[in-house]
Design an enzyme around this catalytic site. Structure first.
Site, PDB file in Angstrom:
ATOM      1  CG  ASP A  21      51.687  38.944  21.264  1.00 54.10           C
ATOM      2  OD1 ASP A  21      52.478  38.119  21.757  1.00 54.10           O
ATOM      3  OD2 ASP A  21      52.065  39.978  20.671  1.00 54.10           O
ATOM      4  NE  ARG A  34      58.986  32.697  25.596  1.00 54.22           N
ATOM      5  CZ  ARG A  34      58.395  33.815  25.196  1.00 54.22           C
ATOM      6  NH1 ARG A  34      58.670  34.959  25.800  1.00 54.22           N
ATOM      7  NH2 ARG A  34      57.556  33.817  24.190  1.00 54.22           N
ATOM      8  CG  HIS A  38      53.209  29.343  25.787  1.00 51.50           C
ATOM      9  ND1 HIS A  38      52.871  30.466  25.075  1.00 51.50           N
ATOM     10  CD2 HIS A  38      54.551  29.191  25.615  1.00 51.50           C
ATOM     11  CE1 HIS A  38      53.960  30.965  24.493  1.00 51.50           C
ATOM     12  NE2 HIS A  38      54.994  30.221  24.822  1.00 51.50           N
ATOM     13  CB  SER A  66      53.623  32.398  13.173  1.00 50.30           C
ATOM     14  OG  SER A  66      54.850  32.579  13.861  1.00 50.30           O
ATOM     15  CD  GLU A  68      56.786  34.179  10.223  1.00 47.06           C
ATOM     16  OE1 GLU A  68      55.757  33.731  10.794  1.00 47.06           O
ATOM     17  OE2 GLU A  68      56.800  34.523   9.027  1.00 47.06           O
ATOM     18  NE  ARG A  72      57.910  32.508  19.958  1.00 47.34           N
ATOM     19  CZ  ARG A  72      57.004  33.080  20.718  1.00 47.34           C
ATOM     20  NH1 ARG A  72      56.584  32.490  21.807  1.00 47.34           N
ATOM     21  NH2 ARG A  72      56.505  34.250  20.390  1.00 47.34           N
ATOM     22  CG  LEU A 132      32.869  28.830  17.147  1.00 44.11           C
ATOM     23  CD1 LEU A 132      32.683  30.233  16.569  1.00 44.11           C
ATOM     24  CD2 LEU A 132      33.509  28.936  18.541  1.00 44.11           C
ATOM     25  CB  ILE A 196      48.913  42.112  10.354  1.00 43.72           C
ATOM     26  CG1 ILE A 196      48.058  43.395  10.309  1.00 43.72           C
ATOM     27  CG2 ILE A 196      48.125  40.953   9.760  1.00 43.72           C
ATOM     28  CD1 ILE A 196      46.810  43.360  11.145  1.00 43.72           C
TER      29      ILE A 196
END
Ligand code: FPP
Length: 246
Positions: A21, A34, A38, A66, A68, A72, A132, A196
């Site tokens: 974030d 913005r 990123h 997400s 959500e 954007r 990983l 969260i």
């Protein structure tokens, strides 16, 4: 001196999850758009993945987009989907070099075809790596994941594949996108926010939470070591008393 030297190597978290974030605020502070934030967040993705691989951490799960986030501005969403493609193009060699296997969870059908195809290509190219497991949560919502699990359990009960009395925590785990992965030991959220945000709600039940004010593009290997160091100072009681642990 690096905090890395202070880490107890036989007490490392097996699974680290990160809510990346602060990209937008980082860019704004620099008087930029913005998407500049990123783009600069990609190097933090690389640093975190490389340092987890170097330490021998088995699972790293990154909250990249997400459900959500679809709300954007359209140009930001488009730029993020394109950034994913260019990042996969430029970083697949890093994944191969570090024996990292790529994985993705979320409502992947909602991704643009080009992004999903590129992602699947990289997942396929790295499928034989056994270091990983790097999981990107994309178009992900934990509430959706839980509802999806409930629907599939209900359907399997109806088809008599399972009995309703078989439903328990372990069976439920197997119906989540994260099946076969241990729950995160450590959750990191950058940028000073302490919530969260619909990420791994079921899986985080006993996870240690670590919040840092550092904005995601500034998060580097040293910041990751600091988070792991802090994690190693915690006593994980899982509901027991301190005395029961010794
Ligand atoms: C949150 O910052 C970040 C995102 C929604 C996107 C995360 C994407 C990256 C780190 C870039 C590339 C990632 C991969 C996996 C290739 P924000 O935009 O919410 O920041 P703000 O809260 O300051 O506005």
């Amino acid at each position: 001196m690096s905090v890395k030297n202070e880490l107890v190597l036989d007490k490392l978290p097996k699974h680290i999850a990160i809510i990346m974030d602060g990209n937008g605020r980082w860019a704004k502070k620099k008087g930029n758009l913005r998407i500049f934030g990123h783009k600069n967040g990609v190097s933090s993705v690389r640093e975190s993945s490389e340092s987890c691989a170097e330490l021998g951490i088995e699972y790293l799960t990154l909250y990249a987009f997400s459900t959500e986030n679809w709300n954007r501005p359209k140009n930001e969403v488009r730029a993020l989907m394109e950034l994913l493609i260019s990042t996969i193009n430029s970083e697949t060699s890093t994944l191969l070099k570090n024996n990292i296997r790529l994985n993705a969870i979320g409502n992947l059908n909602e991704l643009p075809d080009k992004t999903r195809n590129k992602l699947n290509e990289a997942i396929d190219k790295t499928k034989n790596n056994d270091g990983l497991l790097l999981t990107l949560a994309l178009s992900y919502s934990s509430k959706d994941e839980i509802i999806h699990a409930i629907q599939n359990i209900a359907s399997d009960v109806k088809k008599e594949k399972i009995k309703s009395e078989d439903i328990n925590e372990h069976l439920f785990d197997q119906y989540l996108f994260t099946k076969n992965m241990p729950n995160p030991d450590l959750l990191i959220r950058t940028s000073g926010e302490q919530r969260i945000s619909n990420f791994l709600l079921w899986q985080l039940a006993y996870t240690e939470l670590y919040f840092t004010d550092v904005l995601w593009p500034d998060f580097n290997k040293e910041e990751l070591y600091k988070a792991i160091y802090e994690y190693q100072q915690r006593e994980r009681r899982f509901g027991k008393t301190s005395e029961q642990l010794t």
